[in-house]
Scaffold this motif. Sequence first.
Motif: not given
Length: 384
Positions: A292-317
């Motif tokens: 695997n070479c994947c992304w644990d979405l719960n391990a990042y800190r976000y400044t972008a908003e979103g209803d969940n980590t999926v939305e926050m990761f997508q909006n952030q990046n």
Amino acid sequence: MKKNRFLPIIVAMSAAFGFGSCSSVELPEAPYSAGVESLTSQVNGRQVTLSWTLPESSDIVGVQILRNGELVATLDGPATSYVVKRATPGMNVAYTVKVIYANDRVSEGSTTRFDIISNEKIVMLLACDRNELTDDDEIAAADWLEEAYGSDCEFMNIADATSIDPAAYPVVWIHIDRIGLASGWRNLPGALVSDKALEVMNNYIAAGGNVLLTKFATQLTVPYGYLAAEYAPNIFGSGEGGRGDDIWTINANIGLKYDHRNDVFFKGLTTSDQYNHQTFPLEGPGWREDHNCCWDLNAYRYTAEGDNTVEMFQNQNHCDIVATWGHVVDYAVAGMLSFPSTDTRAGRCVAIGLAAYEFNQEGGNEYQANINRLTRNCIDYLNE
């Protein structure tokens, strides 16, 4: 009262004379709508640049572009040029330009004809010559590419490249999958991450070149500018692997809420009913390397908003998460990302870091056709 037996004749005669007098009246013609002048075309591979001169008029509201009689674009305002970056190849292709005036008047078209001939090739970018590859998965991926694309593909040693032209090579594929590799993009094969190689690839992406990054190559999303360093893949494994009796699948319905199953990436893939939700099987029972070479979405800190980590990761990046591990139905893991072009990043990217995406399963893989089709779908998408 006595009826006038001559009345019908008089009415008929009046009607006849009336019609005759109307037919002699000339109706005013619609105002003439001048078309474009001096239409020229420049063709560079699949890129077509059209230029023209507009007539002098204050009533021009737009311009229509047609290809072989079919409308392909409507430009607002007094436009004088149009660029088709990825025109469909063809012989004696006709592009027509019409002027749109106020009150929905459209001029006659001015047409130019030319051939669009594509000599493009899909590139597999390597850290060595192709005959020097040693890992079975990397060799199998290269063999499949040559079989699938024939003369339309090329293998390039990054050490030999001073630049890569997107007009000639619209898609670059980098596939790194080997046992014992350490985590981190700086630990990838040295030739791929040298200053020279990174400069070549960043110039390529800035010019509109597209990249497919698979397995450990997903880490190149950081030096290529798709992800900031703090959002690099953080789920990593490069061990020997082991034997298993289950099916390894991927889930394109993220959190059972963001449904990508009908995206172009998954067109034509067979499905699995191993879980209560539909998934795409990539690897069957047997020995699997579990890389695997994947992304644990719960391990990042976000400044972008979103209803969940999926939305926050997508909006952030500025990307879309389109697949995760087959059994995952929450918002915890991203295994496949799609990056569209942006104002600062012209080239698109697809990154697949799922362990199930193994190009050569020891003993054979009953779902190899799905891996092949997924790869081809991604390349064809990037080649649009």
